[in-house]
Design a protein around this motif. Structure first.
Motif, short mmCIF file in Angstrom:
data_model
loop_
_atom_site.label_atom_id
_atom_site.label_comp_id
_atom_site.label_asym_id
_atom_site.label_seq_id
_atom_site.Cartn_x
_atom_site.Cartn_y
_atom_site.Cartn_z
N VAL A 384 34.50 22.28 16.39
CA VAL A 384 34.40 23.50 17.20
C VAL A 384 35.61 23.66 18.12
CG1 VAL A 384 31.90 23.76 17.17
CG2 VAL A 384 32.96 22.27 18.87
N GLY A 385 36.55 22.71 18.06
CA GLY A 385 37.78 22.87 18.81
C GLY A 385 37.64 22.73 20.32
N LEU A 386 36.66 21.98 20.79
CA LEU A 386 36.63 21.70 22.22
C LEU A 386 36.02 20.32 22.46
CD1 LEU A 386 33.82 23.44 24.27
CD2 LEU A 386 33.65 23.16 21.83
N ASN A 387 36.27 19.79 23.64
CA ASN A 387 35.64 18.54 24.04
C ASN A 387 34.55 18.88 25.04
OD1 ASN A 387 37.43 17.12 22.47
ND2 ASN A 387 38.88 16.82 24.16
N ALA A 388 33.40 18.22 24.92
CA ALA A 388 32.29 18.59 25.79
C ALA A 388 31.37 17.40 26.02
CB ALA A 388 31.50 19.74 25.16
N ILE A 389 30.54 17.53 27.03
CA ILE A 389 29.54 16.50 27.27
C ILE A 389 28.22 17.20 27.56
CG2 ILE A 389 30.19 16.32 29.74
CD1 ILE A 389 29.54 13.27 29.42
N ALA A 390 27.13 16.67 26.99
CA ALA A 390 25.80 17.25 27.20
C ALA A 390 24.90 16.17 27.74
CB ALA A 390 25.25 17.80 25.89
N LEU A 391 24.16 16.48 28.79
CA LEU A 391 23.40 15.44 29.47
C LEU A 391 21.90 15.49 29.20
CD1 LEU A 391 25.40 15.48 32.78
CD2 LEU A 391 25.58 13.84 30.93
N GLY A 392 21.45 16.45 28.44
CA GLY A 392 20.06 16.45 28.01
C GLY A 392 19.08 16.83 29.10
N ALA A 393 17.82 16.56 28.80
CA ALA A 393 16.75 16.97 29.70
C ALA A 393 16.57 15.95 30.81
CB ALA A 393 15.46 17.10 28.90
N GLU A 394 15.58 16.22 31.66
CA GLU A 394 15.36 15.35 32.81
C GLU A 394 14.73 14.02 32.37
OE1 GLU A 394 12.84 17.11 35.69
OE2 GLU A 394 12.88 15.36 36.98
N LEU A 395 13.79 14.11 31.42
CA LEU A 395 13.10 12.91 30.97
C LEU A 395 13.43 12.65 29.51
CD1 LEU A 395 9.62 13.61 32.54
CD2 LEU A 395 11.24 11.90 33.31
N TYR A 396 13.24 11.42 29.07
CA TYR A 396 13.41 11.04 27.66
C TYR A 396 14.71 11.58 27.08
CZ TYR A 396 8.50 10.06 28.20
OH TYR A 396 7.32 9.57 28.64
N LYS A 403 34.18 14.87 21.19
CA LYS A 403 35.60 14.66 21.44
C LYS A 403 36.32 14.66 20.10
CE LYS A 403 38.70 11.67 24.11
NZ LYS A 403 39.64 11.09 23.15
N ASP A 404 37.40 15.38 20.01
CA ASP A 404 38.22 15.44 18.80
C ASP A 404 37.37 15.71 17.55
OD1 ASP A 404 40.30 14.78 20.50
OD2 ASP A 404 40.04 12.63 20.16
N GLY A 405 36.41 16.61 17.66
CA GLY A 405 35.61 16.99 16.49
C GLY A 405 34.54 16.00 16.11
N LYS A 406 34.27 15.02 16.99
CA LYS A 406 33.24 14.04 16.69
C LYS A 406 32.19 14.01 17.79
CE LYS A 406 34.73 10.61 13.52
NZ LYS A 406 35.30 9.33 13.29
N VAL A 407 30.92 14.00 17.38
CA VAL A 407 29.86 13.91 18.37
C VAL A 407 29.33 12.49 18.41
CG1 VAL A 407 27.59 14.76 19.07
CG2 VAL A 407 29.19 16.29 17.91
N VAL A 408 29.26 11.94 19.61
CA VAL A 408 28.63 10.63 19.80
C VAL A 408 27.36 10.86 20.59
CG1 VAL A 408 28.93 8.28 20.62
CG2 VAL A 408 30.94 9.67 20.11
#
Ligand SMILES: [Zn+2]
Ligand SMILES: [Zn+2]
Length: 412
Positions: A384-396, A403-408
């Motif tokens: 998708v041509g961007l670097n991002a971070i997702a922190l999810g919900a409050e629980l569980y 980063k560089d087209g790879k999701v960890v």
């Protein structure tokens, strides 16, 4: 000469020894080494097409080859073929491999009275053993894992340096003489080694509740009898939530639950997740999974589980993560506050907390309910041509990094 850069899950999965043996079998000169960015660099001086073809086809079972970049380079290859020390600069995303369930070759040794690792709960090899849970730094080499506190004995060293040995370059190997071991804490007493595991099995069979330190954290183990499970529910303050079971083997699972081919394959894979299965009788394991017609079952995946079952009479035990609701799994990072009857612990530090993964089949599709041991830290591609971070919900939650087209995805 050609320089190959191999991307994928290629570190800590026996890839370098495999490349070494392949190159020698093909009579090639050159080297193989891990780089700091998670790739493997290979230099060869022969038929590169056949080499790449065989590299992809004959790779170790848990290795994943995503891409091989080939460049022609000038110069003289080294004499013969060598495994060079890891090196290189850190540029790209690099990850240790996931933890791998004990392989069949190790199981055979584990139960062979003549083997020097007979009933040793930290048996492992190039193809199996802890990986992510013990890695605190990259590249994945022994000095960057918590096993660094246990230097090899001569016998382990011989295996490690012998290219024809199945433990050649295996970072996780250890033995009774040089490696970590278990002990049982029972009141004021400490019972060391195998005797501790045998005693733990006896306590569990007699209805006691025992904490067991595993690969990625502590579990609580007990038999599945209703009154024992109700006692456990009180300790953990979990009145209703279903508990997972560990079964002695797949045959035992089939006696109590419906298991189709795909479910069986997943349960026996190196990931060994908890599979949510349909109970054969909805009234079975009442206290374990109250009012549910499904039950979560996993098979042994660490040597200590196999050794426990060797001495257990029960075919099933409750094996649930040791944590209070809302808190992460316990990994020796504080005081063990749960009032259990005994604690079976070991002295290998856990670098990364890893809970058991949970899967469920809906129709023919595998759903991952909890993505953890065996799945992490594997990546998937997302261009998708961007670097991002997702922190999810409050629980569980689990976090995701792009980063560089790879999701960890992190562990749960
Ligand atoms: Zn093995
Ligand atoms: Zn040793």
């Amino acid at each position: 000469m050609y320089r190959l850069t191999v991307k994928g899950i290629v570190q800590g999965v026996g890839f370098r020894p495999f490349v070494y043996r392949l190159a020698r079998a093909m009579g090639l000169k050159g080297y193989v080494k891990n780089t700091g960015d998670g790739t493997v660099e290979i230099l060869i001086d022969g038929d590169v097409e056949e080499f790449v073809e065989r590299l992809k086809r004959e790779k170790p079972p848990i290795a994943v080859v995503e891409s091989v970049r080939v460049e022609e380079v000038k110069g003289e290859p080294p004499e013969g073929f060598v495994i060079e020390k890891s090196g290189g600069s850190r540029k790209e995303l690099s990850l240790p491999p996931p933890d791998v369930a004990t392989c069949n070759a190790c199981l055979k040794e584990l139960f062979d009275p003549k083997d020097r690792r007979y009933l040793y709960p930290f048996i492992s090899c190039t193809d199996c053993g802890p990986r992510f849970s013990i890695a605190f730094r990259l590249p994945y080499d022994r000095e960057n894992t918590t096993l660094v506190e246990f230097p090899f004995c001569d016998d382990c060293g011989k295996e490690y340096w012998n290219v024809d040995d199945r433990r050649y370059y295996a970072q996780s190997i250890a033995c009774k003489r040089c490696g970590p071991d278990y002990e049982l804490v029972l009141g004021n007493r400490i019972i060391k080694g195998l005797d501790g595991i045998i005693k733990a099995a006896k306590l569990i069979d007699s209805g006691e509740i025992v904490a067991v330190k595993g690969l990625g954290g502590y579990h609580i183990a007990c038999v599945t009898d209703d009154e024992v499970v109700w006692k456990l529910r009180k300790i953990l303050n979990r009145p209703q939530q279903p508990f997972a079971l560990m079964a002695r083997n797949i045959e035992a699972v089939k006696k109590v639950a419906k298991v189709n081919k795909e479910e069986e394959r997943e349960m026996l894979s190196y990931i060994r997740p908890i599979a949510v299965l349909k109970k054969k009788s909805s009234s079975s394991f009442f206290a374990v999974a109250p009012k549910l017609d499904t039950i979560g079952i996993m098979l042994p995946y660490a040597p200590v589980h196999y050794v426990l079952f060797r001495f257990l009479k029960a075919d099933f035990i409750v094996l649930t993560s040791a944590n209070m609701p809302g808190e992460p799994m316990f990994i020796d990072d504080g005081v063990f506050s749960l009032p259990v009857d005994a604690v079976l612990r070991h002295n290998l530090k856990i670098a990364n907390r890893v809970d058991d993964s949970v899967i469920k089949f809906v129709g023919n599709r595998r759903m991952i309910i909890r993505r953890s041991r065996g799945f992490v830290p594997k990546t998937f591609s997302l261009e998708v041509g961007l670097n991002a971070i997702a922190l999810g919900a409050e629980l569980y939650n689990s976090i995701a990094m792009l980063k560089d087209g790879k999701v960890v995805l992190s562990q749960y």
